[in-house]
Design an enzyme around this catalytic site. Structure first.
Site, PDB file in Angstrom:
ATOM      1  CB  SER A  60      42.468  46.958  41.585  1.00 49.69           C
ATOM      2  OG  SER A  60      41.795  48.128  40.893  1.00 49.69           O
ATOM      3  CE  LYS A  63      44.767  49.828  39.778  1.00 52.29           C
ATOM      4  NZ  LYS A  63      43.614  50.272  40.542  1.00 52.29           N
ATOM      5  CB  SER A 114      43.135  50.438  44.429  1.00 53.62           C
ATOM      6  OG  SER A 114      42.922  49.483  43.278  1.00 53.62           O
ATOM      7  CE  LYS A 215      45.426  47.184  44.643  1.00 56.66           C
ATOM      8  NZ  LYS A 215      43.899  47.217  44.949  1.00 56.66           N
TER       9      LYS A 215
END
Length: 372
Positions: A60, A63, A114, A215
């Protein structure tokens, strides 16, 4: 503004490969990651490396790219209708088909929760269409010099053609943090927006002094992935670990190492006088030269930057204020780390007037001598 940011980011990020030669892996630090890097954001200098160019799954942390492409494609107040096609496995912000959210709400769900569903909704709207959006992601990666990166989706689910490296992800993070909206979102620990309360998965926020994002990521195949950013004073550090079972501790150790061993040194300040160049005529002895941009670089104690001045040994008046005079080149251990343009700081009129006054004053003095 975005175009200006792009030019600035590309100029810094294109130096990453060359700057790798300046990195010394410190013996006092290591990580549990399969791949890791610590960079200083403004210069791109790598302060620590561990297999930084190995292509790996990134989960993730994908992202980050999804968010920055969306921010550069769509406005925060645009409204997005959620459809069944946006429902997907994995982490979620719990969207429901038929509801409508603003792009800002979706971006908070994307980066804090997320949400894989948020990623599809954002991509579908901003593409338009997910496939077109993924193409934009890959185009952006190419613009930023992320040569070892390929995106297959906007959420980070495992795919053979979906991968990146620690170095590329650090470059992306450094670019993304220049966007004020992105930086605001990823630094938010908790928010209630659009009737939803969301909590950031990044445990370093609030736990590490100076952490301002970024992130987290996880899939079974990718393992734990983490991109984080911390700022103290004028030093902004980006840490990336891929496939790391001890990422919170490793990022803490990386940041501690960076902040304790490096300081940001200003080598040039835009508009300040840099040098003076002899004038070969006129009454003024010399002309001022100023820096055309600011330049700073992170240095360890004992490191010395070599400076090369590309300037004429002398110049004939008049010179034009703001005209290019040359440049100054900075090197560390023989490797170029940056260059700054130089401009004449004195106006042409001022220098010309001084020359003319000098001529007429001399003529008047000679005439007075004749009539004494």
């Amino acid at each position: 503004m975005l175009q200006k940011q792009w030019r600035r980011a590309v100029a810094a990020l294109c130096c990453l490969a060359a700057l790798g030669a300046l990195t010394e892996r410190p013996l006092a630090i290591g990580t549990s990651a399969q791949s890791a890097i610590l960079i200083e954001a403004s210069s791109g200098r790598a302060l620590y490396e561990q297999n930084p160019d190995q292509q790996m799954l990134i989960a993730s942390t994908t992202k980050i790219m999804t968010a920055i492409v969306a921010l550069e494609s769509c406005a925060l107040d645009e409204r997005v209708e959620i459809t069944q096609a946006h429902m997907v496995e994995g982490s979620s912000m719990h969207l429901k088909p038929g509801e409508t959210l603003t792009m800002e709400e979706l971006l908070y769900g994307l980066m804090l929760c997320s949400g894989n569903d948020a990623a599809l909704a954002v991509a579908d709207y901003c593409g338009p269409g997910v496939e077109a959006f993924v193409e934009k992601m890959n185009d952006k990666a190419a613009d930023l010099g992320m040569t070892n990166t390929s995106f297959a989706n906007p959420n980070g689910l495992d795919a053979d053609t979906h991968y990146s490296t620690a170095r590329d992800m650090a470059a992306l993070a450094a670019y993304a943090m220049q966007n004020e909206t992105f930086a605001r979102i990823v630094s938010t620990e908790r928010i209630t927006i659009g009737g939803r309360t969301m909590v950031n998965h990044n445990k370093l926020l609030g736990a590490y002094d100076g952490c301002v994002g970024l992130k987290t990521g996880y899939t079974k195949a990718a393992g734990r992935t983490l991109v984080s950013c911390a700022v103290r004073g004028d030093l902004q550090l980006i840490a990336v670990t891929l496939k790391d079972g001890n990422d919170w501790a490793d990022h803490t150790a990386l940041f501690d190492y960076g902040f304790s061993h490096y300081t940001q040194q200003q080598l040039a300040a835009a508009g300040e006088e840099a040098r003076r160049v002899p004038l070969l005529n006129g009454t003024a002895a010399d002309a001022g030269v100023c820096y055309g941009a600011s330049f700073s670089y992170p240095l360890r104690e004992g490191e010395t930057v070599e400076t090369e001045w590309d300037l004429p040994a002398g110049v004939f008046a008049p010179v034009e204020e703001g005209a290019a005079a040359g440049e100054v080149i900075y090197r560390l251990n023989g490797t170029e780390i940056g260059r700054v343009p130089l401009y004449w700081s004195a106006s042409a009129d001022a220098l010309q007037q001084r020359r003319e006054r000098g001529f007429f004053d001399g003529l008047l003095s000679a005439l007075r001598g004749l009539f004494r």
